[in-house]
Write a protein that holds these residues in place. Structure first.
Motif, PDB file in Angstrom:
ATOM      1  N   UNK A   5     -45.637  54.927 -58.368  1.00  0.00           N
ATOM      2  CA  UNK A   5     -44.866  55.574 -59.405  1.00  0.00           C
ATOM      3  C   UNK A   5     -43.429  55.742 -58.936  1.00  0.00           C
ATOM      4  N   UNK A   6     -42.683  56.555 -59.652  1.00  0.00           N
ATOM      5  CA  UNK A   6     -41.277  56.793 -59.305  1.00  0.00           C
ATOM      6  C   UNK A   6     -41.169  57.952 -58.322  1.00  0.00           C
ATOM      7  N   UNK A   7     -40.408  57.730 -57.259  1.00  0.00           N
ATOM      8  CA  UNK A   7     -40.234  58.762 -56.236  1.00  0.00           C
ATOM      9  C   UNK A   7     -39.422  59.928 -56.799  1.00  0.00           C
ATOM     10  N   UNK A   8     -39.916  61.159 -56.683  1.00  0.00           N
ATOM     11  CA  UNK A   8     -39.167  62.317 -57.191  1.00  0.00           C
ATOM     12  C   UNK A   8     -37.937  62.630 -56.337  1.00  0.00           C
ATOM     13  N   UNK A   9     -37.864  62.032 -55.169  1.00  0.00           N
ATOM     14  CA  UNK A   9     -36.757  62.336 -54.256  1.00  0.00           C
ATOM     15  C   UNK A   9     -35.569  61.396 -54.446  1.00  0.00           C
ATOM     16  N   UNK A  10     -35.853  60.070 -54.564  1.00  0.00           N
ATOM     17  CA  UNK A  10     -34.746  59.105 -54.631  1.00  0.00           C
ATOM     18  C   UNK A  10     -34.758  58.247 -55.884  1.00  0.00           C
ATOM     19  N   UNK A  11     -35.828  58.328 -56.674  1.00  0.00           N
ATOM     20  CA  UNK A  11     -35.878  57.563 -57.914  1.00  0.00           C
ATOM     21  C   UNK A  11     -36.390  56.143 -57.751  1.00  0.00           C
ATOM     22  N   UNK A  12     -36.830  55.771 -56.530  1.00  0.00           N
ATOM     23  CA  UNK A  12     -37.385  54.445 -56.290  1.00  0.00           C
ATOM     24  C   UNK A  12     -38.645  54.272 -57.144  1.00  0.00           C
ATOM     25  N   UNK A  13     -38.734  53.168 -57.882  1.00  0.00           N
ATOM     26  CA  UNK A  13     -39.777  53.033 -58.902  1.00  0.00           C
ATOM     27  C   UNK A  13     -41.108  52.505 -58.373  1.00  0.00           C
ATOM     28  N   UNK A  14     -41.151  52.106 -57.089  1.00  0.00           N
ATOM     29  CA  UNK A  14     -42.407  51.574 -56.536  1.00  0.00           C
ATOM     30  C   UNK A  14     -42.866  52.374 -55.329  1.00  0.00           C
ATOM     31  N   UNK A  15     -42.695  53.692 -55.415  1.00  0.00           N
ATOM     32  CA  UNK A  15     -43.175  54.557 -54.335  1.00  0.00           C
ATOM     33  C   UNK A  15     -44.697  54.620 -54.370  1.00  0.00           C
ATOM     34  N   UNK A  16     -45.310  54.640 -53.176  1.00  0.00           N
ATOM     35  CA  UNK A  16     -46.767  54.746 -53.084  1.00  0.00           C
ATOM     36  C   UNK A  16     -47.188  56.208 -53.135  1.00  0.00           C
ATOM     37  N   UNK A  17     -48.496  56.397 -53.265  1.00  0.00           N
ATOM     38  CA  UNK A  17     -49.019  57.755 -53.362  1.00  0.00           C
ATOM     39  C   UNK A  17     -48.959  58.540 -52.070  1.00  0.00           C
ATOM     40  N   UNK A  18     -48.678  57.856 -50.954  1.00  0.00           N
ATOM     41  CA  UNK A  18     -48.585  58.576 -49.678  1.00  0.00           C
ATOM     42  C   UNK A  18     -47.167  58.636 -49.130  1.00  0.00           C
TER      43      UNK A  18
END
Length: 570
Positions: free
Chosen positions: A141-154
């Motif tokens: 999903x999207x990282x809440x910290x940097x907005x990267x759209x392919x962040x993993x769940x960990x």
């Protein structure tokens, strides 16, 4: 004769490893195994592929293969590459073996009976579309910290922030792309490590001479923050060791598997059982059970620093917690990281040299020598192509290769292809033997202590001593005035080549074998008596002049390789 059990951290199944992985465990373990065999000791050297867990499932899905088929194929690939680097495993097993499945379930049952496993209810992300709980790496999903759209769940690969799946914005399943994810309650098993903190700390304190890197990491996990925590040992996955209590079903754990970090170290023991079942050995228990002969075994593990917590705490907690007479590790040799050209090796970006590519570029001894002589022991090390080129050209080509070439070719031209008779050893030879006696003791001391870089430096100094002697004694000049004097110099120099073949075998085994064949040796007995060893090749013994041992690396080649391995595997 001592007995040495040696294990290397088992490489993960998802793809081919890079040189940093190789030097962090398998290669120095092989160095130590070869050395101990060379000294006449009994060695059992084990490794395996680590085949369970989410990354295996993801890699198989990416390859479009069933996970079992993918793992079987990659095991063969990794085994072949290990052979290419001359890694002398007595057995290269698989953590998915029936032996490991049975043994893992056995340990879980025993630990449960001893009150060291507890059930925990927790909430995890569930995908109705996929009909399964999703491990962290199956959610993006999207990282809440940097907005990267392919962040993993960990974790977010962009900003490196540690995440939980619920932190992600617009999370979706990486399996189906489904977004109808929901939190559901599920049960898991936890190993009660926290109750064993004092026992583990006491045990670690009894380990003698461990590297500071090893003990500092273990102590940090034991004492920092809230101290040693209980650890989950099950997962909601299809691929892995099914959760059982010994041979019995475990109520409430249907459809679950043991966490890869629980079953992977147990594979060290199971690998010995595989070794016997493959017809290579006749008794695994004398290596692993103290009630069956393992009390006199010295057990040494090799690993990168990221694996230390599991081998100093979690695996010992399993062994100690069982209350059964299993052999515990005596020494853990841990390594820092090898970096690449000012950055990091990157499997995902294809940055750096991977093991299969390395063997396409140059034979394994070139790589073995550089990696071991630059092993990241006290701190991180860095691979650069300039350093690699310089080390190969100077150490291997100019020092060792040049000595062998000069001695054998000169002897052939003046005395023929046999060890010459005549002459006696004088002060120069006595001084060399005295120096080599000291250096051999230092070399053995470093090898016994698994001080890899120091051992490599001492071995190079032993090579260099022969070069310095040859240059000073100058048999080509002596031959004009006193052929017998030249014969004595050459005779000692040929015996030095034999000595180099023996001492160099743990580092550069192929080259050692070439020298053994050139000198027509039946064996490479260790030089326990150096003066005697330097007379092992008697006058009249035949030899052949070997092909050039090492070729130099040209600047154009180095520049080409720098470009080729800067990123993206071709």
């Amino acid at each position: 004769m001592a007995r040495h059990l040696i294990t290397s951290a088992i490489p993960y199944i998802n793809g081919i490893k890079h040189l940093g992985n190789l030097v962090g465990s398998q290669l120095p373990a092989d160095l130590f195994a070869r050395y101990q065999r060379g000294r006449g000791h009994e060695v059992l050297f084990l490794c395996a592929t680590d085949e369970h867990g989410t990354p295996a499932e993801l890699a198989a899905a990416k390859a479009g293969q069933p996970v079992a088929e993918y793992c079987a194929e990659m095991h063969e690939v990794q085994a072949k590459i290990a052979q290419g680097f001359r890694l002398s495993f007595d057995h290269f097993g698989r953590s998915s073996s029936p032996q490991n499945q049975k043994l893992t379930q056995h340990f879980a049952g025993v630990l449960a009976d001893r009150g060291l496993i507890r059930e925990v209810s927790e909430t995890q992300m569930y995908s109705p579309t996929d009909g399964r709980y999703l491990p962290d790496r199956y959610i993006e999903g999207t990282c809440p910290n940097c907005g990267f759209e392919s962040a993993r769940g960990d974790q977010c690969d962009n900003c490196t922030k540690q995440l939980d799946p619920v932190d992600l914005i617009n999370p979706h399943s990486t399996i189906s792309g489904a977004t109808d994810l929901e939190m559901r309650e599920t049960k898991h098993l936890y190993l009660r490590q926290s109750t064993m903190k004092d026992e583990l700390e006491k045990w670690i304190d009894t380990r003698e001479g461990w590297p500071v890197l090893t003990t500092s990491i273990a102590k940090k996990w034991l004492n920092d923050g809230d101290g040693l925590q209980d650890r989950g040992i099950t997962r909601d996955l299809d691929w892995g060791v099914p959760v059982k209590k010994g041979d019995e079903d475990w109520p409430g754990m249907e459809g679950k598997v043991f966490y890869v970090w629980f079953d992977a170290p147990i594979e060290y023991i199971a690998c010995a059982q595989e070794w016997v079942d493959a017809g290579k050995g006749d008794d695994w228990s004398r290596w692993w059970r103290t009630d069956a002969g393992a009390e006199d075994v010295t057990y040494t593990q090799f690993m990168g620093k990221d694996n230390v917590p599991f081998h100093t705490l979690s695996f010992p907690a399993t062994i100690l917690g069982s209350g059964e007479p299993w052999k515990l590790v005596d020494y853990i040799k841990s390594f820092n990281y090898l970096n690449y050209e000012g950055g990091q090796f990157s499997t995902s970006r294809g940055r750096g040299v991977f093991m299969d590519q390395a063997l396409e570029v140059l034979p394994s001894d070139y790589w073995r020598w550089w990696l071991l002589s630059h092993a990241p022991e006290s701190s991180d090390a860095e691979f650069t192509w300039e350093n690699f080129q310089a080390s190969v050209n100077k150490d291997l080509a100019d020092v060792l290769g040049n000595f062998v070439s000069r001695v054998t070719k000169f002897c052939r031209s003046k005395f023929g292809e046999e060890v010459p008779a005549g002459g006696t050893y004088g002060p120069a030879e006595e001084a060399l033997i005295a120096e080599l006696t000291e250096r051999l003791a230092a070399y053995q001391g470093h090898m016994d202590a698994i001080e890899v870089r120091k051992a490599a430096a001492e071995l190079r100094a032993i090579w260099a001593a022969g070069n310095e002697y040859l240059q000073s004694a100058a048999p080509w000049a002596a031959f004009k005035e006193d052929p017998d004097r030249a014969a004595a110099i050459v005779r000692l120099s040929l015996n030095l080549i034999r000595l180099y073949a023996v001492l160099s075998a743990p580092f550069i085994p192929d080259t050692s074998e070439v020298l053994k064949e050139a000198l027509k040796l039946d064996n490479l007995d260790w030089p326990d008596d150096l003066p005697e060893a330097l007379n092992a090749l008697a006058p009249g013994a035949a030899f052949t002049v070997p092909e050039n041992l090492f070729r130099k690396i040209a600047d154009e080649e180095r520049e080409d390789w720098q470009t080729r391995f800067s990123g993206t595997r071709g």
